[in-house]
Design a protein around this motif. Structure first.
Motif, PDB file in Angstrom:
ATOM      1  N   UNK A 189       0.829  -1.221   0.000  1.00  0.00           N
ATOM      2  CA  UNK A 189       0.000   0.000   0.000  1.00  0.00           C
ATOM      3  C   UNK A 189       0.856   1.261   0.000  1.00  0.00           C
ATOM      4  N   UNK A 190       2.024   1.168   0.589  1.00  0.00           N
ATOM      5  CA  UNK A 190       2.926   2.337   0.603  1.00  0.00           C
ATOM      6  C   UNK A 190       3.730   2.446  -0.692  1.00  0.00           C
ATOM      7  N   UNK A 191       3.485   1.529  -1.638  1.00  0.00           N
ATOM      8  CA  UNK A 191       4.148   1.601  -2.949  1.00  0.00           C
ATOM      9  C   UNK A 191       5.600   1.174  -2.904  1.00  0.00           C
ATOM     10  N   UNK A 192       5.973   0.407  -1.853  1.00  0.00           N
ATOM     11  CA  UNK A 192       7.382   0.039  -1.720  1.00  0.00           C
ATOM     12  C   UNK A 192       7.709  -1.241  -2.469  1.00  0.00           C
ATOM     13  N   UNK A 193       6.676  -2.080  -2.649  1.00  0.00           N
ATOM     14  CA  UNK A 193       6.854  -3.269  -3.475  1.00  0.00           C
ATOM     15  C   UNK A 193       5.525  -3.672  -4.069  1.00  0.00           C
ATOM     16  N   UNK A 194       5.575  -4.590  -5.056  1.00  0.00           N
ATOM     17  CA  UNK A 194       4.323  -5.096  -5.630  1.00  0.00           C
ATOM     18  C   UNK A 194       4.337  -6.618  -5.603  1.00  0.00           C
ATOM     19  N   UNK A 195       3.121  -7.161  -5.449  1.00  0.00           N
ATOM     20  CA  UNK A 195       3.025  -8.627  -5.345  1.00  0.00           C
ATOM     21  C   UNK A 195       3.238  -9.255  -6.718  1.00  0.00           C
TER      22      UNK A 195
END
Ligand SMILES: C[S@@+](CC[C@H](N)C(=O)[O-])C[C@H]1O[C@@H](n2cnc3c(N)ncnc32)[C@H](O)[C@@H]1O
Length: 235
Positions: A189-195
């Motif tokens: 949600x914080x845009x630090x990684x994506x699944x």
């Protein structure tokens, strides 16, 4: 080679004692004592997590495996790197809290670097944005490595790199697994990684308590997550 193989009941008893260790130092002592017989015991449990997680990471990996620098966190005796090697990975570093486990891992000759690190107490001994992939298998669960360590896995991963984590989904680990999901989702949600992938596995390993077998299966389930760190590679 250690002595004769233990029965499933004996292995279950040993594994359940780690979940009852009260302090971090007790847990690490438990693993020091277990190191010599660990691989025989997990074979009795039909523990498949290293092989499943390595396959998952390999299939998500964008770069040729022989180029990727991988950190195996809570590496234990080195079962994960052994599996990664089958997929062509050959640049591997490992960390673990237990000296006994690290000694066994060293004997495999698969790691270029092995360091002791008590997760949850100290940061990973690695620079920020350093690894193409970071993997932690069989250690994120109740009574072991706290889920608060996950941002640290992300920190040492390069932008564009992969983080592979596993946990058990059995009854006694469900509160921990939910907490871990919260941490994973929070970072997304914080845009630090994506699944990248979630793989649910029905037969992760044999159940280690009567309570679990009472759920109708002799096996407990588990799950593998792979995330990609945001940011351009090389940035
Ligand atoms: C079940 S073993 C898994 C080892 C290996 N990843 C595998 O899948 O075979 C868990 C490992 O986590 C390590 N460990 C547990 N708690 C730890 C902590 N707080 N800090 C560092 N290592 C820890 C133990 O020493 C042990 O080697």
């Amino acid at each position: 080679m250690a002595g004769p193989w233990r029965s499933l009941a004996e292995v279950r008893e040993r594994v359940s004692s780690v979940h009852h260790s009260s302090s971090l130092s007790q847990q690490i002592c438990f693993y020091d004592d277990w190191a010599q017989e660990y691989e025989q015991d997990v074979a009795v449990l039909e523990y498949r997590a290293p092989q499943l997680a390595a396959a998952c990471l390999a299939s998500a990996s964008p770069a040729p495996p022989h180029e990727a620098l991988v950190l195996d966190v809570a590496c234990g005796t080195g079962l994960v790197s052994q599996e990664l090697q089958r997929w062509g990975f050959c640049r591997m570093h490992g960390v673990d809290g237990s000296k006994g486990m690290l000694e066994r891992a060293h004997r495999k000759g698969l790691y270029q670097e092995l360091k002791q690190c008590i997760l949850g107490q100290e940061p990973l001994p690695a620079p920020t944005d350093h690894y193409d992939a970071v993997i932690i298998v069989g250690a994120l669960s109740v009574g072991q490595v706290p889920s608060s360590v996950v941002p640290e896995l992300l920190r040492v991963t390069k932008p564009g790199g992969l983080v592979c984590v596993t946990t058990r989904s059995n009854l006694t680990n469900q509160p921990y697994a939910a907490e871990l999901r919260g941490v994973l989702d929070g970072l997304a949600q914080r845009g630090l990684w994506e699944k990248v992938t979630v793989q649910e596995v029905e037969e992760w390993e044999r159940a280690t308590s009567a309570q679990e077998t009472a759920q109708g299966s002799a096996y407990i389930p588990g799950v593998i997550y792979v995330y990609r760190k945001c940011g351009a590679p090389g940035s």
